[in-house]
Design a protein around this motif. Structure first.
Motif, PDB file in Angstrom:
ATOM      1  N   LEU A  13      -5.521  -7.061  -0.562  1.00 12.83           N
ATOM      2  CA  LEU A  13      -6.457  -6.029  -0.111  1.00 12.83           C
ATOM      3  C   LEU A  13      -7.824  -6.154  -0.776  1.00 12.83           C
ATOM      4  O   LEU A  13      -8.722  -5.383  -0.453  1.00 12.83           O
ATOM      5  CB  LEU A  13      -5.861  -4.644  -0.395  1.00 12.83           C
ATOM      6  CG  LEU A  13      -4.467  -4.387   0.194  1.00 12.83           C
ATOM      7  CD1 LEU A  13      -3.990  -2.997  -0.184  1.00 12.83           C
ATOM      8  CD2 LEU A  13      -4.465  -4.567   1.703  1.00 12.83           C
ATOM      9  N   ASN A  17     -11.226 -12.307   2.749  1.00  7.14           N
ATOM     10  CA  ASN A  17     -10.541 -12.512   4.025  1.00  7.14           C
ATOM     11  C   ASN A  17      -9.272 -11.675   4.150  1.00  7.14           C
ATOM     12  O   ASN A  17      -8.340 -12.058   4.861  1.00  7.14           O
ATOM     13  CB  ASN A  17     -10.210 -13.994   4.236  1.00  7.14           C
ATOM     14  CG  ASN A  17      -9.370 -14.570   3.099  1.00  7.14           C
ATOM     15  OD1 ASN A  17      -8.725 -13.846   2.343  1.00  7.14           O
ATOM     16  ND2 ASN A  17      -9.380 -15.880   2.979  1.00  7.14           N
ATOM     17  N   ALA A  18      -9.240 -10.534   3.468  1.00 10.70           N
ATOM     18  CA  ALA A  18      -8.063  -9.662   3.504  1.00 10.70           C
ATOM     19  C   ALA A  18      -7.697  -9.268   4.928  1.00 10.70           C
ATOM     20  O   ALA A  18      -6.517  -9.288   5.311  1.00 10.70           O
ATOM     21  CB  ALA A  18      -8.304  -8.415   2.654  1.00 10.70           C
ATOM     22  N   ASP A  19      -8.695  -8.914   5.739  1.00  8.83           N
ATOM     23  CA  ASP A  19      -8.417  -8.485   7.112  1.00  8.83           C
ATOM     24  C   ASP A  19      -7.805  -9.613   7.937  1.00  8.83           C
ATOM     25  O   ASP A  19      -6.931  -9.369   8.773  1.00  8.83           O
ATOM     26  CB  ASP A  19      -9.699  -7.986   7.776  1.00  8.83           C
ATOM     27  CG  ASP A  19     -10.169  -6.651   7.223  1.00  8.83           C
ATOM     28  OD1 ASP A  19      -9.358  -5.975   6.556  1.00  8.83           O
ATOM     29  OD2 ASP A  19     -11.336  -6.291   7.449  1.00  8.83           O
ATOM     30  N   GLN A  20      -8.256 -10.835   7.677  1.00 10.05           N
ATOM     31  CA  GLN A  20      -7.705 -11.957   8.447  1.00 10.05           C
ATOM     32  C   GLN A  20      -6.254 -12.222   8.061  1.00 10.05           C
ATOM     33  O   GLN A  20      -5.427 -12.533   8.920  1.00 10.05           O
ATOM     34  CB  GLN A  20      -8.544 -13.219   8.245  1.00 10.05           C
ATOM     35  CG  GLN A  20      -8.056 -14.386   9.112  1.00 10.05           C
ATOM     36  CD  GLN A  20      -9.057 -15.500   9.228  1.00 10.05           C
ATOM     37  OE1 GLN A  20     -10.192 -15.370   8.792  1.00 10.05           O
ATOM     38  NE2 GLN A  20      -8.640 -16.598   9.826  1.00 10.05           N
ATOM     39  N   ARG A  21      -5.914 -12.122   6.788  1.00 15.29           N
ATOM     40  CA  ARG A  21      -4.523 -12.318   6.375  1.00 15.29           C
ATOM     41  C   ARG A  21      -3.618 -11.266   7.022  1.00 15.29           C
ATOM     42  O   ARG A  21      -2.511 -11.578   7.474  1.00 15.29           O
ATOM     43  CB  ARG A  21      -4.403 -12.258   4.853  1.00 15.29           C
ATOM     44  CG  ARG A  21      -5.154 -13.356   4.146  1.00 15.29           C
ATOM     45  CD  ARG A  21      -4.830 -13.373   2.665  1.00 15.29           C
ATOM     46  NE  ARG A  21      -5.793 -14.162   1.909  1.00 15.29           N
ATOM     47  CZ  ARG A  21      -5.703 -14.435   0.620  1.00 15.29           C
ATOM     48  NH1 ARG A  21      -4.672 -13.964  -0.079  1.00 15.29           N
ATOM     49  NH2 ARG A  21      -6.619 -15.149   0.003  1.00 15.29           N
ATOM     50  N   ILE A  22      -4.088 -10.036   7.060  1.00 20.53           N
ATOM     51  CA  ILE A  22      -3.319  -8.965   7.707  1.00 20.53           C
ATOM     52  C   ILE A  22      -3.189  -9.248   9.197  1.00 20.53           C
ATOM     53  O   ILE A  22      -2.102  -9.121   9.780  1.00 20.53           O
ATOM     54  CB  ILE A  22      -3.994  -7.604   7.450  1.00 20.53           C
ATOM     55  CG1 ILE A  22      -3.877  -7.226   5.968  1.00 20.53           C
ATOM     56  CG2 ILE A  22      -3.395  -6.524   8.330  1.00 20.53           C
ATOM     57  CD1 ILE A  22      -4.741  -6.044   5.565  1.00 20.53           C
ATOM     58  N   SER A  23      -4.285  -9.667   9.807  1.00 13.27           N
ATOM     59  CA  SER A  23      -4.268  -9.989  11.233  1.00 13.27           C
ATOM     60  C   SER A  23      -3.353 -11.169  11.535  1.00 13.27           C
ATOM     61  O   SER A  23      -2.636 -11.170  12.536  1.00 13.27           O
ATOM     62  CB  SER A  23      -5.690 -10.283  11.710  1.00 13.27           C
ATOM     63  OG  SER A  23      -5.709 -10.690  13.058  1.00 13.27           O
ATOM     64  N   GLN A  59       1.438  -2.574   2.901  1.00 13.84           N
ATOM     65  CA  GLN A  59       0.780  -3.121   4.091  1.00 13.84           C
ATOM     66  C   GLN A  59       1.692  -4.117   4.800  1.00 13.84           C
ATOM     67  O   GLN A  59       1.823  -4.090   6.025  1.00 13.84           O
ATOM     68  CB  GLN A  59      -0.512  -3.816   3.676  1.00 13.84           C
ATOM     69  CG  GLN A  59      -1.292  -4.409   4.837  1.00 13.84           C
ATOM     70  CD  GLN A  59      -1.883  -3.357   5.749  1.00 13.84           C
ATOM     71  OE1 GLN A  59      -2.776  -2.605   5.354  1.00 13.84           O
ATOM     72  NE2 GLN A  59      -1.376  -3.259   6.966  1.00 13.84           N
ATOM     73  N   ARG A 253      -7.119 -12.167  18.461  1.00 18.23           N
ATOM     74  CA  ARG A 253      -7.531 -11.121  17.534  1.00 18.23           C
ATOM     75  C   ARG A 253      -8.355 -10.070  18.282  1.00 18.23           C
ATOM     76  O   ARG A 253      -9.099 -10.386  19.195  1.00 18.23           O
ATOM     77  CB  ARG A 253      -8.375 -11.706  16.398  1.00 18.23           C
ATOM     78  CG  ARG A 253      -7.613 -12.741  15.590  1.00 18.23           C
ATOM     79  CD  ARG A 253      -8.476 -13.291  14.463  1.00 18.23           C
ATOM     80  NE  ARG A 253      -7.824 -14.469  13.926  1.00 18.23           N
ATOM     81  CZ  ARG A 253      -6.847 -14.447  13.034  1.00 18.23           C
ATOM     82  NH1 ARG A 253      -6.399 -13.279  12.582  1.00 18.23           N
ATOM     83  NH2 ARG A 253      -6.306 -15.558  12.560  1.00 18.23           N
TER      84      ARG A 253
END
Length: 254
Positions: A13, A17-23, A59, A253
């Motif tokens: 978090l 690139n936190a959002d990309q890993r989650i995505s 998450q 995405r």
């Protein structure tokens, strides 16, 4: 039997690139959910999160909860056993009162045995306590074939800069010998290397899958696939054993 394998999602978090890993993880789960037929099980072979933190696990759990097939998880070198166990305790398959994330799943035509190779460093370990527990797991049922899942691959990986992914050869050989002498292990599936690789544990076919986290994945990919997560689907036939397919998550995405 059909198993979808995912690995090395490295949910964090506090990285750019936190959002990309989650995505990447969310896209993979969505793609698996769309498979026909649906896999019987999804196995995550470790490094679920990047820092072992409770909020990272929360998450990951929220995304994996959307899977239509049962999900089983292993500990990777980035995971924290205590926080992992707490995050996934409601699933009921983690062995209580045992120091290691190591267990067997009995509900399928193939027994699934998850092994704990987590050590204090980046490379794997497999101590005598884990070896004794593995022996007990193998001997608990003597008819079904066994698929073994580890984070660190217990074979020499010729792809990439590092060929041995255990702290020492003795630990790796200890595990290899136990799997060979069981006589019923038909495949070993691992993660950790962040790239696709294959080999053998003595005479047992073994595979490593790439990282789901696309920014951490190694290997050569065409430009239009570099941001698309890939995962593996393993299909078991009682005569021919496992055949494996690498799949590209086709969902886009948002």
């Amino acid at each position: 039997m059909i198993i979808a394998q995912i690995s090395d999602t490295h949910i964090a978090l506090d990285v750019p690139n936190a959002d990309q890993r989650i995505s990447d993880l969310a896209l993979t789960v969505a793609d698996i959910n769309a498979l026909d037929p649906l896999p019987d099980a999804i196995v995550h072979t470790g490094d679920i999160v990047h820092n072992g933190r409770q909020d990272e696990y929360a998450q990951a759990v929220a995304i994996l909860a959307k899977a239509r097939a049962p999900v089983y998880v292993l500990a990777g070198n980035k995971d924290n056993r205590t926080n992992l166990r707490e995050a996934f305790s409601a699933s009921g398959y983690l062995v209580p009162d045992f120091d290691f994330i190591q267990y067997a799943i009995e509900r399928y035509p193939v027994r699934l045995i998850a092994l704990d190779t987590l050590s204090s460093g980046n490379k794997g370990a497999f101590c005598r306590e884990r070896l004794r527990h593995l022996t007990d797991l193998v001997e608990a049922e003597t008819a079904k074939p066994i698929a073994v899942f580890t984070h660190h691959p217990p074979f020499v990986v010729t792809e990439g800069p590092d060929q041995i992914h255990f702290q020492n050869r003795q630990a790796m050989l200890r595990l290899r010998s136990a799997l060979h002498h069981s006589g019923r292990v038909v495949a070993v599936f691992s993660g950790h290397v962040h790239r696709a690789a294959s080999g053998h544990v003595t005479d047992i076919p073994a595979m490593v899958m790439p990282a789901i986290a696309t920014t951490l994945r190694h290997g050569q990919y065409p430009a239009h696939l570099k941001s698309r997560p890939v995962y593996q689907v393993h299909r078991f036939d009682p005569i021919w054993g496992f055949t494996s397919e690498t799949r590209i998550a086709r969902f886009q995405r948002l």
